[in-house]
Design a protein around this motif. Structure first.
Motif, mmCIF file in Angstrom:
data_model
loop_
_atom_site.group_PDB
_atom_site.id
_atom_site.type_symbol
_atom_site.label_atom_id
_atom_site.label_comp_id
_atom_site.label_asym_id
_atom_site.label_seq_id
_atom_site.Cartn_x
_atom_site.Cartn_y
_atom_site.Cartn_z
ATOM 1 N N LEU A 183 0.827 -1.202 0.000
ATOM 2 C CA LEU A 183 0.000 0.000 0.000
ATOM 3 C C LEU A 183 0.866 1.258 0.000
ATOM 4 C CD1 LEU A 183 -2.753 -1.056 2.574
ATOM 5 C CD2 LEU A 183 -3.062 -0.716 0.110
ATOM 6 N N GLU A 184 1.864 1.304 0.871
ATOM 7 C CA GLU A 184 2.671 2.519 1.020
ATOM 8 C C GLU A 184 3.551 2.789 -0.189
ATOM 9 O OE1 GLU A 184 4.587 1.848 4.748
ATOM 10 O OE2 GLU A 184 2.824 2.462 5.919
ATOM 11 N N SER A 185 3.854 1.749 -0.974
ATOM 12 C CA SER A 185 4.681 1.942 -2.168
ATOM 13 C C SER A 185 3.865 2.359 -3.383
ATOM 14 C CB SER A 185 5.458 0.662 -2.491
ATOM 15 O OG SER A 185 4.583 -0.393 -2.838
ATOM 16 N N ASP A 186 2.543 2.313 -3.273
ATOM 17 C CA ASP A 186 1.673 2.702 -4.390
ATOM 18 C C ASP A 186 1.655 4.223 -4.527
ATOM 19 O OD1 ASP A 186 -0.813 3.414 -5.869
ATOM 20 O OD2 ASP A 186 -1.169 1.264 -5.805
ATOM 21 N N ASP A 187 1.888 4.713 -5.721
ATOM 22 C CA ASP A 187 1.952 6.157 -5.953
ATOM 23 C C ASP A 187 0.646 6.866 -5.622
ATOM 24 O OD1 ASP A 187 4.565 5.981 -6.767
ATOM 25 O OD2 ASP A 187 4.113 5.979 -8.919
ATOM 26 N N ASP A 188 -0.479 6.163 -5.695
ATOM 27 C CA ASP A 188 -1.777 6.787 -5.436
ATOM 28 C C ASP A 188 -2.121 6.849 -3.945
ATOM 29 O OD1 ASP A 188 -2.143 7.055 -8.159
ATOM 30 O OD2 ASP A 188 -3.298 5.193 -8.345
ATOM 31 N N VAL A 189 -1.412 6.102 -3.130
ATOM 32 C CA VAL A 189 -1.720 6.028 -1.701
ATOM 33 C C VAL A 189 -0.996 7.128 -0.944
ATOM 34 C CG1 VAL A 189 -1.510 4.626 0.392
ATOM 35 C CG2 VAL A 189 -2.189 3.546 -1.775
ATOM 36 N N GLN A 190 -1.757 7.932 -0.213
ATOM 37 C CA GLN A 190 -1.184 9.030 0.562
ATOM 38 C C GLN A 190 -0.875 8.611 1.996
ATOM 39 O OE1 GLN A 190 -0.762 10.946 -2.481
ATOM 40 N NE2 GLN A 190 -0.652 12.437 -0.845
ATOM 41 N N GLU A 191 -1.815 7.920 2.645
ATOM 42 C CA GLU A 191 -1.640 7.519 4.043
ATOM 43 C C GLU A 191 -2.287 6.159 4.272
ATOM 44 O OE1 GLU A 191 0.117 9.028 6.257
ATOM 45 O OE2 GLU A 191 0.432 10.977 5.286
ATOM 46 N N VAL A 192 -1.701 5.416 5.197
ATOM 47 C CA VAL A 192 -2.272 4.141 5.624
ATOM 48 C C VAL A 192 -2.346 4.157 7.151
ATOM 49 C CG1 VAL A 192 -2.060 1.632 5.628
ATOM 50 C CG2 VAL A 192 -1.231 2.943 3.657
ATOM 51 N N TYR A 193 -3.510 3.853 7.690
ATOM 52 C CA TYR A 193 -3.707 3.820 9.142
ATOM 53 C C TYR A 193 -4.194 2.431 9.537
ATOM 54 C CZ TYR A 193 -4.067 8.839 8.113
ATOM 55 O OH TYR A 193 -3.842 10.101 7.642
ATOM 56 N N HIS A 194 -3.813 1.985 10.728
ATOM 57 C CA HIS A 194 -4.312 0.706 11.210
ATOM 58 C C HIS A 194 -4.400 0.748 12.745
ATOM 59 C CE1 HIS A 194 -0.333 -0.623 12.633
ATOM 60 N NE2 HIS A 194 0.170 -0.124 11.520
ATOM 61 N N ASN A 195 -5.026 -0.248 13.325
ATOM 62 C CA ASN A 195 -5.224 -0.252 14.777
ATOM 63 C C ASN A 195 -4.493 -1.392 15.467
ATOM 64 O OD1 ASN A 195 -6.827 -2.437 14.009
ATOM 65 N ND2 ASN A 195 -8.468 -1.963 15.466
ATOM 66 N N CYS A 196 -3.411 -1.868 14.842
ATOM 67 C CA CYS A 196 -2.632 -2.941 15.462
ATOM 68 C C CYS A 196 -1.754 -2.377 16.562
ATOM 69 C CB CYS A 196 -1.777 -3.640 14.396
ATOM 70 S SG CYS A 196 -0.907 -5.075 15.035
ATOM 71 N N SER A 197 -1.876 -2.918 17.760
ATOM 72 C CA SER A 197 -1.181 -2.363 18.924
ATOM 73 C C SER A 197 0.145 -3.041 19.234
ATOM 74 C CB SER A 197 -2.085 -2.459 20.162
ATOM 75 O OG SER A 197 -2.375 -3.811 20.450
ATOM 76 N N ASN A 198 0.459 -4.150 18.555
ATOM 77 C CA ASN A 198 1.703 -4.853 18.862
ATOM 78 C C ASN A 198 2.581 -5.037 17.636
ATOM 79 O OD1 ASN A 198 -0.053 -6.754 17.694
ATOM 80 N ND2 ASN A 198 0.982 -8.473 18.712
ATOM 81 N N PHE A 199 2.521 -4.048 16.732
ATOM 82 C CA PHE A 199 3.301 -4.103 15.492
ATOM 83 C C PHE A 199 4.141 -2.845 15.381
ATOM 84 C CE2 PHE A 199 3.763 -3.126 10.942
ATOM 85 C CZ PHE A 199 4.375 -4.293 10.486
ATOM 86 N N ASP A 200 5.469 -3.000 15.388
ATOM 87 C CA ASP A 200 6.373 -1.872 15.213
ATOM 88 C C ASP A 200 6.737 -1.749 13.755
ATOM 89 O OD1 ASP A 200 6.443 -1.230 17.900
ATOM 90 O OD2 ASP A 200 8.105 -2.583 18.315
#
Length: 244
Positions: free
Chosen positions: A226-243
């Protein structure tokens, strides 16, 4: 915004940003152009532009590059038309994911986002399926190693400028604002000569979830795609144990 330590995540994200600075500046320039076209080139009367300028500064975009992007957008009324489209879905273990895009071809973008979810062992959902688990807030991060200001003084400065909350962590400070107050609080801190590590209007989860160890690889793949896609500006998620 999504691991045990905000500051660990920031350092990972900043390292990633440094490696992809050209792409990030391109995406920010696109956001600036859309904001100028919709609300004018004066950040004092265009709150969207004001927020994006703060976001650009926290990503180390030079002031002259920001100014050039604004000027270019002013003279490019007939340029490519982009639109914001938000997608929602689930990663492994039901992790909630929100994807903000800015695109000139929504069919291409939808196909790419859907493919990313599929390859990351997730699935794209319908509008509203996970957004109720997030709040749109301004978030400003200051690392202790970047400032000598007294904690109480920084807290008072932030709250008097309109911040909703101030939290001191081991490595630094997290200042939370409403969406509308973000730019004013950011400016007050900036005007005080305090270095801001990260600052933008973001989506903060109100409900968190954990991911199993055997799904971390798939979730990492989902985010990277997702983050490498030129059209994607931001990605948000609610995972609490992922660095990240």
């Amino acid at each position: 915004m999504s691991g045990h330590s905000k500051f660990a995540n920031i350092k990972h994200r900043k390292a990633k940003n440094d490696a992809q600075k050209g792409k990030i500046f391109t995406k920010l320039g696109r956001e600036i152009a859309v904001a100028v076209k919709s609300g004018g080139s004066d950040p004092n009367t265009n709150n969207r532009l004001k927020d994006i300028i703060a976001k650009a500064k926290s990503n180390n975009m030079p002031n002259d590059t920001i100014a050039r992007s604004i000027k270019k957008a002013e003279g490019d009324a007939d340029g490519v038309n982009y639109e914001y489209i938000t997608y929602e879905g689930y990663g492994p273990n039901g992790i909630a994911v929100i994807v903000e895009t800015l695109t000139d071809n929504k069919n291409r973008t939808a196909a790419n986002v859907r493919a990313a979810f599929s390859k990351g062992n997730g699935n794209m959902g319908t509008s509203g399926c996970v957004s109720f688990m997030f709040e749109e807030k301004g978030e400003i991060i200051i690392e202790k190693e970047d400032t000598n200001i007294d904690e109480d003084d920084l807290m008072m400065l932030s709250l008097e400028a309109g911040a909703d909350d101030f939290a001191a962590e081991y490595e630094g400070y997290v200042i939370t604002t409403s969406k509308d107050a973000f730019a004013d609080v950011y400016k007050a801190i900036e005007d005080a000569g305090i270095k801001i590590s990260s600052g933008q209007v973001t989506m903060l989860p109100t409900t968190n979830a954990e991911i199993a160890d055997d799904n971390i690889k798939a979730f990492t793949k989902l985010l990277d795609l997702l983050e490498s896609d030129d059209d994607v500006q931001e990605v948000y998620h609610n995972c609490s144990n992922f660095d990240e």
